[in-house]
Design a protein around this motif. Structure first.
Motif, PDB file in Angstrom:
ATOM      1  N   THR A  29       0.825  -1.208   0.000  1.00 57.20           N
ATOM      2  CA  THR A  29       0.000   0.000   0.000  1.00 57.20           C
ATOM      3  C   THR A  29       0.860   1.258   0.000  1.00 57.20           C
ATOM      4  O   THR A  29       2.001   1.222   0.476  1.00 57.20           O
ATOM      5  CB  THR A  29      -0.921   0.001   1.247  1.00 57.20           C
ATOM      6  OG1 THR A  29      -1.475   1.304   1.433  1.00 57.20           O
ATOM      7  CG2 THR A  29      -0.181  -0.369   2.515  1.00 57.20           C
ATOM      8  N   VAL A  30       0.287   2.360  -0.494  1.00 59.69           N
ATOM      9  CA  VAL A  30       0.989   3.648  -0.366  1.00 59.69           C
ATOM     10  C   VAL A  30       0.583   4.340   0.932  1.00 59.69           C
ATOM     11  O   VAL A  30       1.145   5.363   1.279  1.00 59.69           O
ATOM     12  CB  VAL A  30       0.707   4.590  -1.569  1.00 59.69           C
ATOM     13  CG1 VAL A  30       1.243   3.987  -2.840  1.00 59.69           C
ATOM     14  CG2 VAL A  30      -0.766   4.901  -1.720  1.00 59.69           C
ATOM     15  N   SER A  31      -0.403   3.794   1.646  1.00 59.46           N
ATOM     16  CA  SER A  31      -0.878   4.402   2.902  1.00 59.46           C
ATOM     17  C   SER A  31      -1.027   3.358   4.007  1.00 59.46           C
ATOM     18  O   SER A  31      -2.148   3.032   4.400  1.00 59.46           O
ATOM     19  CB  SER A  31      -2.239   5.069   2.711  1.00 59.46           C
ATOM     20  OG  SER A  31      -2.265   5.905   1.612  1.00 59.46           O
TER      21      SER A  31
ATOM     22  N   PHE B  80       2.415  -5.306   6.519  1.00 60.86           N
ATOM     23  CA  PHE B  80       2.154  -4.145   5.668  1.00 60.86           C
ATOM     24  C   PHE B  80       3.456  -3.725   4.991  1.00 60.86           C
ATOM     25  O   PHE B  80       4.506  -3.663   5.651  1.00 60.86           O
ATOM     26  CB  PHE B  80       1.617  -2.984   6.516  1.00 60.86           C
ATOM     27  CG  PHE B  80       0.344  -3.338   7.234  1.00 60.86           C
ATOM     28  CD1 PHE B  80      -0.872  -3.313   6.574  1.00 60.86           C
ATOM     29  CD2 PHE B  80       0.377  -3.731   8.571  1.00 60.86           C
ATOM     30  CE1 PHE B  80      -2.048  -3.669   7.230  1.00 60.86           C
ATOM     31  CE2 PHE B  80      -0.796  -4.082   9.233  1.00 60.86           C
ATOM     32  CZ  PHE B  80      -2.005  -4.051   8.565  1.00 60.86           C
ATOM     33  N   HIS B  81       3.381  -3.425   3.714  1.00 59.45           N
ATOM     34  CA  HIS B  81       4.568  -2.999   2.968  1.00 59.45           C
ATOM     35  C   HIS B  81       4.292  -1.639   2.342  1.00 59.45           C
ATOM     36  O   HIS B  81       3.359  -1.509   1.532  1.00 59.45           O
ATOM     37  CB  HIS B  81       4.913  -4.023   1.882  1.00 59.45           C
ATOM     38  CG  HIS B  81       5.096  -5.400   2.452  1.00 59.45           C
ATOM     39  ND1 HIS B  81       6.282  -5.812   3.018  1.00 59.45           N
ATOM     40  CD2 HIS B  81       4.225  -6.427   2.581  1.00 59.45           C
ATOM     41  CE1 HIS B  81       6.131  -7.056   3.463  1.00 59.45           C
ATOM     42  NE2 HIS B  81       4.902  -7.452   3.207  1.00 59.45           N
ATOM     43  N   ASP B  82       5.087  -0.663   2.743  1.00 61.10           N
ATOM     44  CA  ASP B  82       4.930   0.691   2.221  1.00 61.10           C
ATOM     45  C   ASP B  82       5.597   0.767   0.851  1.00 61.10           C
ATOM     46  O   ASP B  82       6.827   0.619   0.749  1.00 61.10           O
ATOM     47  CB  ASP B  82       5.587   1.671   3.213  1.00 61.10           C
ATOM     48  CG  ASP B  82       5.355   3.102   2.821  1.00 61.10           C
ATOM     49  OD1 ASP B  82       4.927   3.352   1.668  1.00 61.10           O
ATOM     50  OD2 ASP B  82       5.616   3.984   3.661  1.00 61.10           O
TER      51      ASP B  82
ATOM     52  N   LEU C 229      -2.461  -6.219  -3.267  1.00 62.92           N
ATOM     53  CA  LEU C 229      -1.957  -4.927  -3.741  1.00 62.92           C
ATOM     54  C   LEU C 229      -3.120  -3.938  -3.767  1.00 62.92           C
ATOM     55  O   LEU C 229      -4.164  -4.216  -4.373  1.00 62.92           O
ATOM     56  CB  LEU C 229      -1.369  -5.101  -5.156  1.00 62.92           C
ATOM     57  CG  LEU C 229      -0.976  -3.821  -5.890  1.00 62.92           C
ATOM     58  CD1 LEU C 229       0.159  -3.086  -5.177  1.00 62.92           C
ATOM     59  CD2 LEU C 229      -0.572  -4.145  -7.340  1.00 62.92           C
ATOM     60  N   CYS C 230      -2.929  -2.802  -3.083  1.00 63.88           N
ATOM     61  CA  CYS C 230      -3.981  -1.782  -3.059  1.00 63.88           C
ATOM     62  C   CYS C 230      -3.717  -0.777  -4.170  1.00 63.88           C
ATOM     63  O   CYS C 230      -2.623  -0.215  -4.248  1.00 63.88           O
ATOM     64  CB  CYS C 230      -3.982  -1.045  -1.723  1.00 63.88           C
ATOM     65  SG  CYS C 230      -4.191  -2.149  -0.317  1.00 63.88           S
ATOM     66  N   GLY C 231      -4.717  -0.535  -4.985  1.00 65.56           N
ATOM     67  CA  GLY C 231      -4.585   0.487  -6.024  1.00 65.56           C
ATOM     68  C   GLY C 231      -4.680   1.871  -5.404  1.00 65.56           C
ATOM     69  O   GLY C 231      -5.104   2.020  -4.254  1.00 65.56           O
ATOM     70  N   HIS C 232      -4.253   2.872  -6.138  1.00 63.48           N
ATOM     71  CA  HIS C 232      -4.368   4.243  -5.664  1.00 63.48           C
ATOM     72  C   HIS C 232      -4.417   5.163  -6.865  1.00 63.48           C
ATOM     73  O   HIS C 232      -4.041   4.778  -7.962  1.00 63.48           O
ATOM     74  CB  HIS C 232      -3.182   4.604  -4.772  1.00 63.48           C
ATOM     75  CG  HIS C 232      -3.618   5.326  -3.551  1.00 63.48           C
ATOM     76  ND1 HIS C 232      -4.157   4.684  -2.462  1.00 63.48           N
ATOM     77  CD2 HIS C 232      -3.654   6.648  -3.252  1.00 63.48           C
ATOM     78  CE1 HIS C 232      -4.469   5.570  -1.544  1.00 63.48           C
ATOM     79  NE2 HIS C 232      -4.178   6.777  -2.000  1.00 63.48           N
ATOM     80  N   TYR C 233      -4.832   6.396  -6.658  1.00 60.39           N
ATOM     81  CA  TYR C 233      -4.931   7.379  -7.734  1.00 60.39           C
ATOM     82  C   TYR C 233      -5.723   6.777  -8.897  1.00 60.39           C
ATOM     83  O   TYR C 233      -6.831   6.309  -8.712  1.00 60.39           O
ATOM     84  CB  TYR C 233      -3.536   7.846  -8.182  1.00 60.39           C
ATOM     85  CG  TYR C 233      -2.615   8.144  -7.023  1.00 60.39           C
ATOM     86  CD1 TYR C 233      -2.958   9.122  -6.087  1.00 60.39           C
ATOM     87  CD2 TYR C 233      -1.429   7.450  -6.839  1.00 60.39           C
ATOM     88  CE1 TYR C 233      -2.122   9.390  -5.012  1.00 60.39           C
ATOM     89  CE2 TYR C 233      -0.593   7.723  -5.773  1.00 60.39           C
ATOM     90  CZ  TYR C 233      -0.952   8.685  -4.861  1.00 60.39           C
ATOM     91  OH  TYR C 233      -0.148   8.936  -3.811  1.00 60.39           O
TER      92      TYR C 233
END
Ligand code: ADE
Length: 225
Positions: free
Chosen positions: A7-9, A35-37, A110-114
Protein backbone atom coordinates in the motif's frame (compact mmCIF):
# COMPACT_ATOMS: atom_id res chain seq x y z
CA UNK A 1 -2.34 -17.89 6.93
CA UNK A 2 -0.08 -14.99 6.00
CA UNK A 3 -1.29 -11.87 4.19
CA UNK A 4 1.12 -9.28 2.79
CA UNK A 5 -0.54 -5.96 2.00
CA UNK A 6 1.23 -3.57 -0.37
CA UNK A 7 0.00 0.00 0.00
CA UNK A 8 0.99 3.65 -0.37
CA UNK A 9 -0.88 4.40 2.90
CA UNK A 10 -0.04 1.76 5.54
CA UNK A 11 -1.48 3.97 8.30
CA UNK A 12 -4.84 4.06 6.54
CA UNK A 13 -5.29 0.30 6.67
CA UNK A 14 -3.76 -0.70 10.00
CA UNK A 15 -6.54 0.03 12.49
CA UNK A 16 -9.08 -2.62 11.39
CA UNK A 17 -6.47 -5.21 12.37
CA UNK A 18 -6.05 -3.80 15.88
CA UNK A 19 -9.48 -4.64 17.31
CA UNK A 20 -11.95 -7.39 18.06
CA UNK A 21 -12.04 -10.71 16.18
CA UNK A 22 -9.22 -9.89 13.75
CA UNK A 23 -6.86 -8.79 16.50
CA UNK A 24 -7.63 -11.98 18.44
CA UNK A 25 -6.89 -14.08 15.33
CA UNK A 26 -3.50 -12.35 15.04
CA UNK A 27 -2.80 -12.75 18.78
CA UNK A 28 -3.64 -16.48 18.50
CA UNK A 29 -1.18 -16.74 15.55
CA UNK A 30 -3.95 -17.95 13.25
CA UNK A 31 -3.07 -15.19 10.80
CA UNK A 32 -0.09 -12.89 10.19
CA UNK A 33 -0.58 -9.53 8.51
CA UNK A 34 2.42 -7.66 7.07
CA UNK A 35 2.15 -4.14 5.67
CA UNK A 36 4.57 -3.00 2.97
CA UNK A 37 4.93 0.69 2.22
CA UNK A 38 5.33 0.98 -1.54
CA UNK A 39 7.39 4.16 -1.08
CA UNK A 40 10.21 2.02 0.37
CA UNK A 41 10.58 0.65 -3.16
CA UNK A 42 10.45 4.09 -4.79
CA UNK A 43 12.56 5.04 -7.80
CA UNK A 44 14.32 7.93 -6.07
CA UNK A 45 14.93 9.58 -2.70
CA UNK A 46 11.79 11.69 -3.14
CA UNK A 47 9.70 8.53 -2.98
CA UNK A 48 8.59 8.54 -6.62
CA UNK A 49 6.11 5.72 -7.22
CA UNK A 50 3.67 7.22 -9.72
CA UNK A 51 3.63 9.17 -12.98
CA UNK A 52 1.30 10.75 -15.54
CA UNK A 53 -0.54 8.33 -17.80
CA UNK A 54 0.60 7.87 -21.38
CA UNK A 55 -1.82 9.42 -23.85
CA UNK A 56 -2.83 12.17 -21.44
CA UNK A 57 -5.70 12.40 -18.98
CA UNK A 58 -6.22 13.27 -15.33
CA UNK A 59 -4.78 11.20 -12.48
CA UNK A 60 -1.50 9.57 -11.63
CA UNK A 61 -0.71 5.91 -12.29
CA UNK A 62 1.32 3.69 -9.95
CA UNK A 63 4.48 2.64 -11.80
CA UNK A 64 5.45 -0.96 -12.42
CA UNK A 65 9.02 -0.82 -11.08
CA UNK A 66 8.39 -0.24 -7.34
CA UNK A 67 5.57 -2.82 -7.38
CA UNK A 68 7.77 -5.34 -9.20
CA UNK A 69 10.57 -4.84 -6.66
CA UNK A 70 8.22 -5.35 -3.71
CA UNK A 71 6.39 -8.40 -5.11
CA UNK A 72 9.63 -10.01 -6.34
CA UNK A 73 11.21 -9.62 -2.89
CA UNK A 74 8.21 -11.25 -1.21
CA UNK A 75 8.13 -14.09 -3.75
CA UNK A 76 11.81 -14.81 -3.08
CA UNK A 77 10.89 -15.47 0.55
CA UNK A 78 7.88 -17.80 0.09
CA UNK A 79 5.38 -19.17 -2.41
CA UNK A 80 2.10 -17.27 -2.74
CA UNK A 81 -1.28 -18.83 -3.58
CA UNK A 82 -2.68 -15.56 -4.91
CA UNK A 83 -1.53 -12.04 -5.74
CA UNK A 84 -4.73 -10.01 -5.45
CA UNK A 85 -5.31 -6.51 -6.80
CA UNK A 86 -8.05 -4.37 -5.22
CA UNK A 87 -9.78 -2.31 -7.91
CA UNK A 88 -13.32 -1.23 -8.79
CA UNK A 89 -13.00 -2.65 -12.34
CA UNK A 90 -13.10 -6.30 -11.28
CA UNK A 91 -15.64 -8.94 -10.29
CA UNK A 92 -17.38 -8.22 -7.00
CA UNK A 93 -16.40 -9.93 -3.77
CA UNK A 94 -18.94 -12.42 -2.47
CA UNK A 95 -19.11 -15.13 0.19
CA UNK A 96 -18.06 -17.92 -2.20
CA UNK A 97 -14.85 -16.06 -3.10
CA UNK A 98 -14.14 -15.41 0.58
CA UNK A 99 -14.71 -19.11 1.39
CA UNK A 100 -12.22 -20.18 -1.30
CA UNK A 101 -9.59 -17.62 -0.31
CA UNK A 102 -9.84 -18.63 3.37
CA UNK A 103 -8.23 -21.97 2.42
CA UNK A 104 -5.03 -20.31 1.18
CA UNK A 105 -1.74 -20.17 3.05
CA UNK A 106 0.00 -17.07 1.68
CA UNK A 107 -1.52 -14.15 -0.18
CA UNK A 108 -0.35 -10.75 -1.40
CA UNK A 109 -2.91 -7.95 -1.64
CA UNK A 110 -1.96 -4.93 -3.74
CA UNK A 111 -3.98 -1.78 -3.06
CA UNK A 112 -4.59 0.49 -6.02
CA UNK A 113 -4.37 4.24 -5.66
CA UNK A 114 -4.93 7.38 -7.73
CA UNK A 115 -5.82 6.26 -11.28
CA UNK A 116 -4.74 2.65 -10.63
CA UNK A 117 -1.64 0.70 -11.60
CA UNK A 118 0.17 0.33 -14.92
CA UNK A 119 -1.72 -2.41 -16.80
CA UNK A 120 1.50 -4.46 -17.06
CA UNK A 121 1.40 -5.00 -13.27
CA UNK A 122 -2.00 -6.61 -13.72
CA UNK A 123 -0.86 -8.66 -16.71
CA UNK A 124 2.39 -9.89 -15.18
CA UNK A 125 1.85 -10.29 -11.43
CA UNK A 126 -1.82 -10.35 -10.51
CA UNK A 127 -3.66 -13.68 -10.21
CA UNK A 128 -7.00 -12.31 -8.98
CA UNK A 129 -8.71 -8.90 -9.14
CA UNK A 130 -11.40 -8.01 -6.63
CA UNK A 131 -13.82 -5.11 -6.23
CA UNK A 132 -15.83 -4.74 -3.02
CA UNK A 133 -18.77 -3.09 -4.78
CA UNK A 134 -19.93 -0.94 -7.65
CA UNK A 135 -18.61 2.35 -6.32
CA UNK A 136 -15.20 4.02 -6.39
CA UNK A 137 -13.09 4.39 -3.25
CA UNK A 138 -10.06 6.67 -2.97
CA UNK A 139 -7.81 3.63 -2.86
CA UNK A 140 -7.83 -0.13 -2.41
CA UNK A 141 -6.97 0.00 1.31
CA UNK A 142 -10.52 -0.03 2.69
CA UNK A 143 -11.41 -2.77 0.22
CA UNK A 144 -8.38 -4.80 1.33
CA UNK A 145 -9.47 -4.43 4.97
CA UNK A 146 -12.97 -5.66 4.07
CA UNK A 147 -11.52 -8.60 2.13
CA UNK A 148 -9.17 -9.57 4.98
CA UNK A 149 -11.93 -9.33 7.58
CA UNK A 150 -14.28 -11.61 5.65
CA UNK A 151 -11.51 -14.17 4.99
CA UNK A 152 -9.98 -14.19 8.47
CA UNK A 153 -13.27 -14.83 10.31
CA UNK A 154 -13.60 -18.06 8.26
CA UNK A 155 -10.27 -19.52 9.43
CA UNK A 156 -10.99 -22.41 11.84
CA UNK A 157 -10.44 -21.33 15.44
CA UNK A 158 -10.97 -17.60 14.78
CA UNK A 159 -14.62 -17.50 15.83
CA UNK A 160 -15.36 -18.89 19.29
CA UNK A 161 -18.42 -20.77 18.13
CA UNK A 162 -17.15 -22.92 15.24
CA UNK A 163 -20.52 -23.01 13.55
CA UNK A 164 -21.28 -19.32 13.55
CA UNK A 165 -19.40 -18.48 10.33
CA UNK A 166 -21.47 -21.15 8.59
CA UNK A 167 -24.76 -19.57 9.68
CA UNK A 168 -23.77 -16.09 8.46
CA UNK A 169 -25.84 -14.33 5.85
CA UNK A 170 -24.92 -15.41 2.28
CA UNK A 171 -23.74 -18.90 3.25
CA UNK A 172 -26.36 -21.06 1.39
CA UNK A 173 -27.25 -17.98 -0.72
CA UNK A 174 -29.65 -16.82 2.00
CA UNK A 175 -29.76 -13.77 4.25
CA UNK A 176 -29.77 -14.48 7.99
CA UNK A 177 -33.08 -14.81 9.86
CA UNK A 178 -33.93 -12.14 12.49
CA UNK A 179 -32.40 -12.58 15.96
CA UNK A 180 -33.75 -11.55 19.38
CA UNK A 181 -32.44 -11.43 22.95
CA UNK A 182 -33.68 -10.39 26.40
CA UNK A 183 -36.13 -8.94 27.28
CA UNK A 184 -38.69 -11.16 25.57
CA UNK A 185 -41.16 -8.25 25.68
CA UNK A 186 -40.13 -4.62 25.21
CA UNK A 187 -42.69 -1.80 25.38
CA UNK A 188 -45.40 -4.20 24.26
CA UNK A 189 -43.38 -5.69 21.38
CA UNK A 190 -42.77 -9.43 21.81
CA UNK A 191 -40.02 -11.68 20.50
CA UNK A 192 -41.55 -14.57 18.46
CA UNK A 193 -42.88 -17.20 20.89
CA UNK A 194 -41.36 -20.06 18.91
CA UNK A 195 -37.82 -18.90 19.85
CA UNK A 196 -38.67 -19.30 23.54
CA UNK A 197 -40.38 -22.69 23.09
CA UNK A 198 -37.30 -24.90 23.47
CA UNK A 199 -38.50 -26.90 20.43
CA UNK A 200 -35.27 -26.82 18.41
CA UNK A 201 -36.46 -28.61 15.26
CA UNK A 202 -39.37 -26.13 15.06
CA UNK A 203 -36.98 -23.22 15.75
CA UNK A 204 -34.74 -24.37 12.87
CA UNK A 205 -37.78 -24.62 10.60
CA UNK A 206 -38.90 -21.10 11.57
CA UNK A 207 -35.41 -19.69 10.99
CA UNK A 208 -35.20 -21.29 7.54
CA UNK A 209 -38.61 -19.87 6.60
CA UNK A 210 -37.62 -16.42 7.83
CA UNK A 211 -34.29 -16.53 5.98
CA UNK A 212 -36.10 -17.45 2.76
CA UNK A 213 -38.76 -14.76 3.24
CA UNK A 214 -36.15 -12.07 3.91
CA UNK A 215 -34.09 -13.12 0.92
CA UNK A 216 -37.14 -13.12 -1.40
CA UNK A 217 -38.05 -9.64 -0.19
CA UNK A 218 -34.65 -7.92 0.05
CA UNK A 219 -32.29 -9.84 -2.29
CA UNK A 220 -34.32 -11.99 -4.72
CA UNK A 221 -31.25 -12.07 -7.02
CA UNK A 222 -29.55 -14.44 -4.53
CA UNK A 223 -32.23 -17.06 -5.25
CA UNK A 224 -31.87 -16.91 -9.03
CA UNK A 225 -29.32 -19.74 -9.19
N1 ADE B 1 -10.45 0.75 -5.13
C1 ADE B 1 -11.26 1.76 -5.47
N2 ADE B 1 -12.53 1.39 -5.47
C2 ADE B 1 -12.55 0.07 -5.12
C3 ADE B 1 -13.58 -0.89 -4.98
N3 ADE B 1 -14.85 -0.60 -5.18
N4 ADE B 1 -13.22 -2.14 -4.61
C4 ADE B 1 -11.92 -2.45 -4.42
N5 ADE B 1 -10.91 -1.59 -4.55
C5 ADE B 1 -11.22 -0.33 -4.91
Amino acid sequence: MRIDIITVSPELIKSPFEFSIIKRAIDKHLVEIHFHDLRKYALNDYGKIDDYQFGGGAGMVLMIEPIDKCITKLKEERVYDEVIYMTPDATTLNQQTANKLSLNKNMIILCGHYKGVDQRVRDLFITKEISIGDYVLSGGELGAAVLCDTIIRLIPGVLGDETSALTDSFQDHLLSPPVYTRPSEYKGVNAPKILLSGNFPKIDEWRNEQALERTKKIRPDLLED
